[in-house]
Design a protein around this motif. Structure first.
Motif, PDB file in Angstrom:
ATOM      1  N   VAL A  19       4.677  11.763 -16.253  1.00  0.00           N
ATOM      2  CA  VAL A  19       4.694  11.733 -14.981  1.00  0.00           C
ATOM      3  C   VAL A  19       3.568  12.193 -14.443  1.00  0.00           C
ATOM      4  O   VAL A  19       3.285  11.409 -13.288  1.00  0.00           O
ATOM      5  CB  VAL A  19       5.969  13.150 -14.861  1.00  0.00           C
ATOM      6  N   ARG A  20       2.428  13.017 -14.879  1.00  0.00           N
ATOM      7  CA  ARG A  20       1.362  13.380 -14.234  1.00  0.00           C
ATOM      8  C   ARG A  20       0.549  12.035 -14.150  1.00  0.00           C
ATOM      9  O   ARG A  20      -0.250  11.700 -12.996  1.00  0.00           O
ATOM     10  CB  ARG A  20       0.629  14.360 -14.779  1.00  0.00           C
ATOM     11  N   GLY A  21       0.463  11.268 -15.163  1.00  0.00           N
ATOM     12  CA  GLY A  21      -0.342   9.982 -15.186  1.00  0.00           C
ATOM     13  C   GLY A  21       0.181   9.099 -14.240  1.00  0.00           C
ATOM     14  O   GLY A  21      -0.512   8.502 -13.475  1.00  0.00           O
ATOM     15  N   VAL A  22       1.390   8.991 -13.917  1.00  0.00           N
ATOM     16  CA  VAL A  22       2.070   7.757 -13.039  1.00  0.00           C
ATOM     17  C   VAL A  22       1.857   8.342 -11.746  1.00  0.00           C
ATOM     18  O   VAL A  22       1.462   7.433 -10.840  1.00  0.00           O
ATOM     19  CB  VAL A  22       3.734   7.686 -13.475  1.00  0.00           C
ATOM     20  N   LEU A  23       1.945   9.544 -11.439  1.00  0.00           N
ATOM     21  CA  LEU A  23       1.730  10.160 -10.087  1.00  0.00           C
ATOM     22  C   LEU A  23       0.227   9.919  -9.788  1.00  0.00           C
ATOM     23  O   LEU A  23      -0.097   9.604  -8.475  1.00  0.00           O
ATOM     24  CB  LEU A  23       2.165  11.680  -9.996  1.00  0.00           C
ATOM     25  N   ALA A  24      -0.622  10.400 -10.734  1.00  0.00           N
ATOM     26  CA  ALA A  24      -2.109  10.075 -10.370  1.00  0.00           C
ATOM     27  C   ALA A  24      -2.543   8.864 -10.134  1.00  0.00           C
ATOM     28  O   ALA A  24      -3.219   8.301  -9.510  1.00  0.00           O
ATOM     29  CB  ALA A  24      -2.784  10.632 -11.457  1.00  0.00           C
ATOM     30  N   THR A  25      -1.963   7.794 -10.857  1.00  0.00           N
ATOM     31  CA  THR A  25      -2.043   6.225 -10.776  1.00  0.00           C
ATOM     32  C   THR A  25      -1.526   5.747  -9.187  1.00  0.00           C
ATOM     33  O   THR A  25      -2.158   5.206  -8.599  1.00  0.00           O
ATOM     34  CB  THR A  25      -1.253   5.610 -11.908  1.00  0.00           C
ATOM     35  N   MET A  26      -0.418   6.298  -8.758  1.00  0.00           N
ATOM     36  CA  MET A  26       0.175   6.058  -7.627  1.00  0.00           C
ATOM     37  C   MET A  26      -0.912   6.478  -6.600  1.00  0.00           C
ATOM     38  O   MET A  26      -0.887   5.879  -5.455  1.00  0.00           O
ATOM     39  CB  MET A  26       1.457   6.395  -7.478  1.00  0.00           C
ATOM     40  N   LEU A  27      -1.320   7.614  -6.671  1.00  0.00           N
ATOM     41  CA  LEU A  27      -2.297   8.145  -5.624  1.00  0.00           C
ATOM     42  C   LEU A  27      -3.251   7.676  -5.382  1.00  0.00           C
ATOM     43  O   LEU A  27      -4.009   7.513  -4.540  1.00  0.00           O
ATOM     44  CB  LEU A  27      -2.341   9.970  -5.921  1.00  0.00           C
ATOM     45  N   LEU A  28      -3.918   7.038  -6.683  1.00  0.00           N
ATOM     46  CA  LEU A  28      -5.129   6.348  -6.746  1.00  0.00           C
ATOM     47  C   LEU A  28      -4.873   5.087  -5.940  1.00  0.00           C
ATOM     48  O   LEU A  28      -5.933   4.744  -5.329  1.00  0.00           O
ATOM     49  CB  LEU A  28      -5.725   6.304  -8.113  1.00  0.00           C
ATOM     50  N   LEU A  29      -3.954   4.321  -6.358  1.00  0.00           N
ATOM     51  CA  LEU A  29      -3.596   3.075  -5.949  1.00  0.00           C
ATOM     52  C   LEU A  29      -3.333   3.088  -4.051  1.00  0.00           C
ATOM     53  O   LEU A  29      -3.832   2.372  -3.369  1.00  0.00           O
ATOM     54  CB  LEU A  29      -2.434   2.509  -6.424  1.00  0.00           C
ATOM     55  N   LEU A  30      -2.815   4.367  -3.704  1.00  0.00           N
ATOM     56  CA  LEU A  30      -2.540   4.601  -2.178  1.00  0.00           C
ATOM     57  C   LEU A  30      -4.065   4.815  -1.600  1.00  0.00           C
ATOM     58  O   LEU A  30      -4.323   4.219  -0.554  1.00  0.00           O
ATOM     59  CB  LEU A  30      -1.685   5.904  -2.170  1.00  0.00           C
ATOM     60  N   VAL A  31      -4.776   5.584  -2.220  1.00  0.00           N
ATOM     61  CA  VAL A  31      -6.106   5.887  -1.679  1.00  0.00           C
ATOM     62  C   VAL A  31      -7.185   4.489  -1.618  1.00  0.00           C
ATOM     63  O   VAL A  31      -7.498   4.208  -0.522  1.00  0.00           O
ATOM     64  CB  VAL A  31      -7.032   6.787  -2.705  1.00  0.00           C
ATOM     65  N   TYR A  32      -6.796   3.648  -2.813  1.00  0.00           N
ATOM     66  CA  TYR A  32      -7.483   2.349  -2.548  1.00  0.00           C
ATOM     67  C   TYR A  32      -6.860   1.783  -1.564  1.00  0.00           C
ATOM     68  O   TYR A  32      -7.970   0.806  -0.611  1.00  0.00           O
ATOM     69  CB  TYR A  32      -7.367   1.687  -4.135  1.00  0.00           C
ATOM     70  N   ALA A  33      -5.442   1.689  -1.519  1.00  0.00           N
ATOM     71  CA  ALA A  33      -4.906   0.641  -0.364  1.00  0.00           C
ATOM     72  C   ALA A  33      -5.677   1.084   1.266  1.00  0.00           C
ATOM     73  O   ALA A  33      -5.991   0.199   2.047  1.00  0.00           O
ATOM     74  CB  ALA A  33      -3.539   0.599  -0.317  1.00  0.00           C
ATOM     75  N   VAL A  34      -5.463   2.375   1.239  1.00  0.00           N
ATOM     76  CA  VAL A  34      -5.854   2.757   2.751  1.00  0.00           C
ATOM     77  C   VAL A  34      -7.548   2.444   2.850  1.00  0.00           C
ATOM     78  O   VAL A  34      -7.882   2.340   3.940  1.00  0.00           O
ATOM     79  CB  VAL A  34      -5.588   4.271   2.831  1.00  0.00           C
ATOM     80  N   SER A  35      -8.263   2.671   1.755  1.00  0.00           N
ATOM     81  CA  SER A  35      -9.732   2.584   2.119  1.00  0.00           C
ATOM     82  C   SER A  35      -9.995   1.098   2.356  1.00  0.00           C
ATOM     83  O   SER A  35     -10.743   0.701   3.503  1.00  0.00           O
ATOM     84  CB  SER A  35     -10.593   2.996   0.860  1.00  0.00           C
ATOM     85  N   VAL A  36      -9.154   0.163   1.755  1.00  0.00           N
ATOM     86  CA  VAL A  36      -9.643  -1.205   1.903  1.00  0.00           C
ATOM     87  C   VAL A  36      -9.133  -1.795   3.133  1.00  0.00           C
ATOM     88  O   VAL A  36      -9.811  -2.513   4.101  1.00  0.00           O
ATOM     89  CB  VAL A  36      -8.711  -2.109   0.784  1.00  0.00           C
ATOM     90  N   SER A  37      -7.905  -0.900   3.824  1.00  0.00           N
ATOM     91  CA  SER A  37      -7.480  -1.225   4.839  1.00  0.00           C
ATOM     92  C   SER A  37      -8.524  -0.969   6.184  1.00  0.00           C
ATOM     93  O   SER A  37      -8.758  -1.650   7.112  1.00  0.00           O
ATOM     94  CB  SER A  37      -6.058  -0.819   5.491  1.00  0.00           C
ATOM     95  N   TRP A  38      -8.963   0.254   5.746  1.00  0.00           N
ATOM     96  CA  TRP A  38      -9.915   0.752   6.995  1.00  0.00           C
ATOM     97  C   TRP A  38     -11.225  -0.040   6.823  1.00  0.00           C
ATOM     98  O   TRP A  38     -12.180   0.006   7.936  1.00  0.00           O
ATOM     99  CB  TRP A  38     -10.388   2.394   6.595  1.00  0.00           C
ATOM    100  N   ILE A  39     -11.671  -0.606   5.586  1.00  0.00           N
ATOM    101  CA  ILE A  39     -12.856  -1.427   5.654  1.00  0.00           C
ATOM    102  C   ILE A  39     -12.358  -2.901   6.462  1.00  0.00           C
ATOM    103  O   ILE A  39     -13.417  -3.250   7.227  1.00  0.00           O
ATOM    104  CB  ILE A  39     -13.126  -1.939   4.365  1.00  0.00           C
TER     105      ILE A  39
END
Length: 54
Positions: A19-39
């Motif tokens: 569960v921790r790995g899945v949540l960490a992956t989801m968080l990483l994906l969310l951070v990536y998506a937000v950063s790309v949208s801000w670029i």
């Protein structure tokens, strides 16, 4: 992300990170998506403004 996870789990995919790995992956994906949208947001604004000046 919930739908993507459910579709992945339905046919039998089980992540090794638990569960921790899945949540960490989801968080990483969310951070990536937000950063790309801000670029691309300022880039789009710049290109739109330069097009309207001509």
């Amino acid at each position: 992300m919930t739908t993507t996870t459910a579709v992945g789990l339905a046919p039998g995919f089980r992540p090794d990170g638990g569960v921790r790995g899945v949540l960490a992956t989801m968080l990483l994906l969310l951070v990536y998506a937000v950063s790309v949208s801000w670029i691309f947001a300022p880039l789009t604004t710049y290109l739109y403004r330069s097009k309207s000046r001509t």
